[in-house]
Design an enzyme around this catalytic site. Structure first.
Site, PDB file in Angstrom:
ATOM      1  N   MET A   6     -59.435 -47.098  -8.067  1.00 48.37           N
ATOM      2  CA  MET A   6     -58.962 -47.985  -6.990  1.00 48.37           C
ATOM      3  C   MET A   6     -57.460 -48.215  -7.126  1.00 48.37           C
ATOM      4  SD  MET A   6     -62.056 -50.594  -6.182  1.00 48.37           S
ATOM      5  CE  MET A   6     -61.713 -51.776  -7.469  1.00 48.37           C
ATOM      6  N   GLY A   7     -56.775 -47.387  -7.910  1.00 52.57           N
ATOM      7  CA  GLY A   7     -55.323 -47.484  -7.994  1.00 52.57           C
ATOM      8  C   GLY A   7     -54.846 -48.577  -8.926  1.00 52.57           C
TER       9      GLY A   7
ATOM     10  N   HIS B 174     -53.034 -48.029 -14.854  1.00 50.14           N
ATOM     11  CA  HIS B 174     -52.597 -48.419 -16.193  1.00 50.14           C
ATOM     12  C   HIS B 174     -53.071 -47.318 -17.133  1.00 50.14           C
ATOM     13  CE1 HIS B 174     -56.796 -49.506 -16.648  1.00 50.14           C
ATOM     14  NE2 HIS B 174     -56.693 -50.381 -15.656  1.00 50.14           N
TER      15      HIS B 174
ATOM     16  N   GLY C  20     -55.545 -47.028 -19.014  1.00 47.47           N
ATOM     17  CA  GLY C  20     -56.967 -46.697 -18.929  1.00 47.47           C
ATOM     18  C   GLY C  20     -57.192 -45.584 -17.906  1.00 47.47           C
ATOM     19  N   HIS C  21     -56.622 -45.771 -16.712  1.00 54.13           N
ATOM     20  CA  HIS C  21     -56.725 -44.724 -15.679  1.00 54.13           C
ATOM     21  C   HIS C  21     -56.106 -43.419 -16.174  1.00 54.13           C
ATOM     22  CE1 HIS C  21     -56.546 -48.452 -13.027  1.00 54.13           C
ATOM     23  NE2 HIS C  21     -57.655 -47.883 -12.600  1.00 54.13           N
TER      24      HIS C  21
ATOM     25  N   ASP D 263     -66.158 -50.214 -17.723  1.00 53.92           N
ATOM     26  CA  ASP D 263     -67.171 -50.622 -16.747  1.00 53.92           C
ATOM     27  C   ASP D 263     -68.495 -49.970 -17.148  1.00 53.92           C
ATOM     28  OD1 ASP D 263     -65.474 -52.005 -14.466  1.00 53.92           O
ATOM     29  OD2 ASP D 263     -64.354 -50.268 -15.130  1.00 53.92           O
TER      30      ASP D 263
ATOM     31  N   VAL E 187     -59.466 -48.368 -23.094  1.00 50.31           N
ATOM     32  CA  VAL E 187     -58.067 -48.438 -23.545  1.00 50.31           C
ATOM     33  C   VAL E 187     -57.640 -49.898 -23.523  1.00 50.31           C
ATOM     34  CG1 VAL E 187     -55.705 -47.695 -23.092  1.00 50.31           C
ATOM     35  CG2 VAL E 187     -57.622 -46.124 -22.681  1.00 50.31           C
TER      36      VAL E 187
ATOM     37  N   SER F 297     -56.656 -53.454 -13.892  1.00 53.50           N
ATOM     38  CA  SER F 297     -55.737 -53.693 -12.770  1.00 53.50           C
ATOM     39  C   SER F 297     -55.626 -55.182 -12.488  1.00 53.50           C
ATOM     40  CB  SER F 297     -56.234 -52.967 -11.520  1.00 53.50           C
ATOM     41  OG  SER F 297     -56.372 -51.584 -11.781  1.00 53.50           O
ATOM     42  N   ARG F 298     -56.680 -55.925 -12.803  1.00 50.54           N
ATOM     43  CA  ARG F 298     -56.684 -57.371 -12.514  1.00 50.54           C
ATOM     44  C   ARG F 298     -55.880 -58.171 -13.536  1.00 50.54           C
ATOM     45  NH1 ARG F 298     -62.108 -55.947 -10.435  1.00 50.54           N
ATOM     46  NH2 ARG F 298     -62.107 -56.519  -8.232  1.00 50.54           N
TER      47      ARG F 298
END
Ligand code: AMP
Length: 288
Positions: free
Chosen positions: A30-31, A34, A36-37, A151, A177, A187-188
């Protein structure tokens, strides 16, 4: 790196790759990238000839009182970061491309979606996740798709959909990560002010305290959970949930006699955060 916004466009690109016998890896996101992505993108880059990252803030997995409107969006920054990881295609569709007028299908996974985040956020959440992930698999037709263990329940739901619908894709779960102080990247995390950012470190510290007990040989779930709960309460955090469940089917555990998912969700400042550790029955720690 190409940015593609249409289903026709991505289909053409993937079909060409397949015709050249190139393998395809997909990283759904979802963009607001960071590390992790980026770790998922690097894993995909290492395994595949063509790496596709999807960037789609999926409205159907947000509840009416959740943060869809506020969710951080910065496509230019994300595109630059993805390109640095060697991503070939950023698939960034508009909502109407994914959910055109008349869209009427929803995939519902029963059982494992009825606890933890499914209970805390509501059934719509994993229905939204399952449906959009199945669509992405249909659109991109990847050989391998990469998800984060951050998740953990989502990974289980995706695996269940793949198994039940016989989708020809392999699911890879990548380790969580973390920031240097242990906070799981999310992201949050941008919603956290300085105080909340400090308070948020209690989530992983709580999981650590529980994991330490487990490593020391404690097997009583209530005792293990109590150690985590104490850390949270000391930091002023009242969790949405803090639970120990079997890592294969999410049944609750009273006695930790198999691999277990120790999962927490809590509101910290303006963010709702989740984290987890796997407690393995072997004498080692899981994803921390
Ligand atoms: P999101 O953009 O939040 O939907 O996340 C996209 C993918 O990145 C999901 O598979 C997440 O599980 C994964 N992810 C998010 N945070 C982390 C993290 N801290 N470590 C590893 N993977 C993550």
């Amino acid at each position: 790196m190409r940015i593609i916004r249409t289903i026709d466009g991505i289909r053409t690109a993937v079909t060409e790759a397949r015709a050249a016998r190139r393998s395809v890896g997909l990283v759904p996101t979802m963009g607001a990238f960071h590390d992790g992505h980026l770790s998922l993108m690097r894993a995909a880059r290492a395994d595949n000839d063509l790496v596709v990252v999807s960037l789609f803030v999926n409205p159907t997995q947000f509840g009416p009182s959740e943060d869809l409107a506020a969710y951080p969006r910065d496509e230019a920054r994300d595109a630059a970061l993805a390109e640095q990881q060697g991503v070939d295609i950023l698939f960034a569709p508009e909502p109407a491309e994914i959910y055109p007028d008349g869209f009427a299908t929803s995939i519902h996974v029963s059982g494992i979606t009825e606890v933890l985040d499914g209970a805390s956020r509501g059934a719509f959440h994993f229905d939204g996740v399952a449906t959009v992930v199945a669509k992405l698999f249909g659109i991109v037709a990847p050989d391998i798709a990469y998800f984060g263990q951050k998740d953990a329940q989502q990974v289980m739901v995706v695996r269940q959909v793949v198994r039940d619908l016989n989708l020809p894709v392999r699911i890879e779960a990548c380790p969580i990560v973390r920031e240097p102080d242990g906070l799981a990247m999310s992201s949050r995390n941008v919603y956290l002010d300085a105080d909340a950012r400090q308070q948020a470190t209690a989530l992983n510290r709580a999981l650590d305290a529980a994991s330490d007990l487990h490593v020391a040989g404690e097997r009583d779930a209530a005792t293990i959970l109590e150690a985590a709960r104490r850390v949270l309460l000391h930091a002023g955090i009242r969790p949405d949930y803090l639970e120990l469940r079997s890592n294969d089917d999410l049944t609750p555990l009273e006695h930790v006699d198999r691999d277990a998912l120790l999962a927490v969700a809590a509101r910290v400042g303006a963010a709702r955060l989740i984290d987890n550790h796997i407690l393995t029955t072997r004498d080692e720690r899981g994803t921390r």
